[in-house]
Write a protein that holds these residues in place. Structure first.
Motif, mmCIF file in Angstrom:
data_model
loop_
_atom_site.group_PDB
_atom_site.id
_atom_site.type_symbol
_atom_site.label_atom_id
_atom_site.label_comp_id
_atom_site.label_asym_id
_atom_site.label_seq_id
_atom_site.Cartn_x
_atom_site.Cartn_y
_atom_site.Cartn_z
ATOM 1 N N TRP A 271 5.876 -1.224 5.573
ATOM 2 C CA TRP A 271 5.493 -1.185 6.981
ATOM 3 C C TRP A 271 6.379 -0.204 7.746
ATOM 4 C CZ3 TRP A 271 7.848 -2.429 11.665
ATOM 5 C CH2 TRP A 271 6.989 -2.539 12.766
ATOM 6 N N GLU A 304 6.800 -8.497 23.206
ATOM 7 C CA GLU A 304 5.480 -7.990 23.572
ATOM 8 C C GLU A 304 5.540 -7.209 24.891
ATOM 9 O OE1 GLU A 304 0.904 -9.706 24.123
ATOM 10 O OE2 GLU A 304 2.585 -11.098 23.809
ATOM 11 N N ARG A 309 7.954 -1.190 19.254
ATOM 12 C CA ARG A 309 7.654 -1.658 17.901
ATOM 13 C C ARG A 309 8.782 -2.568 17.432
ATOM 14 N NH1 ARG A 309 3.755 2.023 15.655
ATOM 15 N NH2 ARG A 309 3.372 3.713 17.140
ATOM 16 N N VAL A 345 0.743 -12.942 17.311
ATOM 17 C CA VAL A 345 0.709 -12.104 16.112
ATOM 18 C C VAL A 345 -0.492 -11.159 16.163
ATOM 19 C CG1 VAL A 345 0.467 -12.116 13.597
ATOM 20 C CG2 VAL A 345 1.966 -13.775 14.716
ATOM 21 N N GLU A 346 -1.638 -11.662 16.593
ATOM 22 C CA GLU A 346 -2.839 -10.817 16.660
ATOM 23 C C GLU A 346 -2.696 -9.729 17.724
ATOM 24 O OE1 GLU A 346 -2.800 -14.143 16.622
ATOM 25 O OE2 GLU A 346 -3.500 -14.367 14.532
ATOM 26 N N ARG A 347 -2.163 -10.085 18.880
ATOM 27 C CA ARG A 347 -2.037 -9.108 19.969
ATOM 28 C C ARG A 347 -1.065 -7.991 19.643
ATOM 29 N NH1 ARG A 347 -1.530 -13.813 23.056
ATOM 30 N NH2 ARG A 347 0.682 -13.359 23.452
ATOM 31 N N THR A 348 -0.040 -8.281 18.837
ATOM 32 C CA THR A 348 0.998 -7.276 18.546
ATOM 33 C C THR A 348 0.864 -6.671 17.154
ATOM 34 O OG1 THR A 348 2.515 -9.005 17.755
ATOM 35 C CG2 THR A 348 2.636 -8.419 20.100
ATOM 36 N N ARG A 349 -0.247 -6.926 16.496
ATOM 37 C CA ARG A 349 -0.394 -6.490 15.115
ATOM 38 C C ARG A 349 -0.233 -4.977 14.953
ATOM 39 N NH1 ARG A 349 -2.212 -9.483 11.112
ATOM 40 N NH2 ARG A 349 -3.203 -10.976 12.541
ATOM 41 N N SER A 350 -0.601 -4.211 15.945
ATOM 42 C CA SER A 350 -0.537 -2.747 15.818
ATOM 43 C C SER A 350 0.881 -2.205 15.987
ATOM 44 C CB SER A 350 -1.460 -2.092 16.846
ATOM 45 O OG SER A 350 -1.022 -2.392 18.169
ATOM 46 N N LEU A 353 5.643 -6.450 13.154
ATOM 47 C CA LEU A 353 5.519 -7.189 11.900
ATOM 48 C C LEU A 353 6.432 -8.401 11.997
ATOM 49 C CD1 LEU A 353 4.440 -7.417 8.979
ATOM 50 C CD2 LEU A 353 6.456 -6.103 8.247
#
Length: 480
Positions: A271, A304, A309, A345-350, A353
């Motif tokens: 990653w 967030e 990152r 987790v879904e909102r920050t997936r981009s 990690l």
């Protein structure tokens, strides 16, 4: 950082060194690195004693990675069932060591009888000083204290018996910061956590252990002069009645050690390989840290909100809310993901990690995509960050971590410290300050670059740390 001390210096008969690591990866790793350095540079072999209570999967994997010159041996388990529930970790560690003295004395006597490799020194960390009795009984010629923390923390310990006698109340209630020779002023609440309650069994144990430091022939410290120059100068001046002090750090796990070479390791590094240079803040609270549930939530929302990152090693909160709830076992107690904000987790997936329990910390900090470290300020983690030139956001939890945070933020200037009220806005602001270079961020970046260079120079042949260790072992040849 390349370890340039591997060329064997000492010639003559092989020597054997016994080392005792009390519980905690922060104690085990630097002592093991010392054993490896003694083997590589001075041709020594070593026996590294550990306690049965800490035989976690993480520790077993680490011990299995040691070179043949370092033999790991667990002492027999001792019964601690008579200690009351909730006994502080510091009291548990020192009591386990004291009850292991007979078994250790027998093991040292057996090592002492090896004619091919005479046992020339016994080394233990601060919670194992009761074991000097075993070393003395076995006739070991040198008894060294290995202090795995900072020179600031060592100074506090060396003055602790006097401070305990002269300060009537609690450290946390002091009106003025504690001023120790060469040290940054330490506010009372930032004095190490086991000393914050005189009624705690940990308090009495710490004062007692500090008095036993004087039984050592010398004190080896896992620090280096450039990060604590004033206190290093003070401690390296001879003082009647105090063992000589030798900064021999940084001793850290190499980034290419291969310890913990697992699927999670590969996932983290793969990653990071896909992220821009210096763009990721690594978030980890060490092998023992556990946040309360509400602070976990604020941290998630703060990351967030920061827009940066991140790579976050997350653990479930301790059932009792203890900040050191994972000390004896670095594995998360429960699945940590249900404790995160819904949809995080879904909102920050981009951009993020989140990994449970563990990540290859030294490799993450050495990676070109890592540009910051939100850390508990454990000393191992601090040294790893400095060695790899990574600026820090300081979020101390327990033990001496608040003291380290004071030194790093107010002293050396290698970190931005979070305020006591750690809401999502404060967390986001501190993360941006370090990652984008806002406010103090630029100065922090410059300072860690300077310290990275100093750390590398110290462990080269002829460097300060290497020379200090050379002087300690220069008369091994021919000892019986």
């Amino acid at each position: 950082m390349e370890d340039t001390t591997s060329t064997t210096k000492t010639k003559g008969p092989a020597a054997h060194v016994a080392l005792l690591a009390t519980p905690g990866m922060g104690h085990l790793i630097p002592l093991a690195e010392l054993a490896k350095r003694l083997a590589a540079r001075h041709g020594a072999t070593a026996t590294l004693f550990t306690f049965a209570s800490t035989a976690s999967p993480t520790q077993r994997a680490f011990l299995a990675s040691l070179p043949p010159a370092v033999d790991a041996r667990a002492l027999p388990p001792v019964d601690l069932s008579d200690l009351p529930p909730g006994t502080p970790n510091e009291a548990l560690m020192s009591e386990e060591c004291a009850r292991s003295v007979p078994a250790l004395a027998a093991a040292l006597a057996e090592l002492r009888g090896r004619a091919a490799a005479p046992l020339v020194a016994f080394v233990t960390d601060l919670f194992g000083v009761d074991a000097f009795v075993a070393a003395r009984a076995a006739g070991v010629g040198r008894r060294w204290l290995f202090f795995p923390g900072s020179l600031h923390a060592l100074t506090l310990f060396l003055h602790l018996p006097e401070l305990a006698a002269s300060i009537p109340g609690e450290f946390r209630d002091l009106d003025e910061p504690l001023r120790l020779p060469g040290c940054v002023p330490i506010p009372g609440p930032d004095v190490i956590s086991p000393l914050q309650d005189r009624l705690s069994p940990a308090y009495g144990q710490m004062v007692r252990l500090a008095g036993l430091f004087l039984d050592a022939d010398a004190i080896l410290v896992n620090s280096f002069e450039a990060v604590e120059p004033e206190v290093a100068m003070v401690l390296q001046q001879p003082k009647l009645g105090r063992p000589s002090v030798h900064p021999i750090g940084p001793l850290i796990l190499p980034a290419d050690s291969g310890a913990g070479d697992t699927a999670p390791r590969a996932a983290c590094l793969e990653w990071l390989d896909r992220q821009p240079a210096k763009s990721v803040i690594f978030v980890s609270f060490g092998s023992g840290g556990a946040l309360p549930a509400e602070q976990m939530r604020e941290l998630a929302l703060g990351l967030e909100l920061s827009g940066q990152r991140f790579l976050w090693v997350v653990r479930s909160p301790s059932d009792e809310g203890s900040l050191s709830g994972n000390y004896y076992d670095a594995e998360s107690k429960k699945d940590p993901f249900p404790y995160l904000p819904e949809g995080f987790v879904e909102r920050t997936r981009s951009v993020g990690l989140v990994v449970p329990s563990w990540a290859p910390q030294t490799e993450v900090l050495a990676h070109g995509s890592t540009g910051g470290f939100l850390t508990h300020c454990g000393w191992n983690s601090t040294l790893e960050s400095l060695v790899h030139g990574v600026p820090m956001v300081a979020w101390p939890l327990y033990a001496e971590q608040r003291l380290n945070a004071v030194m790093l933020a107010q002293g050396v200037g290698a970190a931005v410290r979070l305020p006591e009220a750690k809401d999502k806005e404060a967390i986001a602001a501190a993360v941006r300050e370090v990652m984008v270079g806002e406010g103090k961020g630029a100065a922090v970046w410059a300072k860690v670059a300077e310290l990275r260079k100093a750390a590398a120079e110290g462990i080269r042949g002829g460097g300060a740390a290497t020379t200090a260790l050379d002087k300690m072992v220069e008369n091994w040849a021919g000892e019986k």
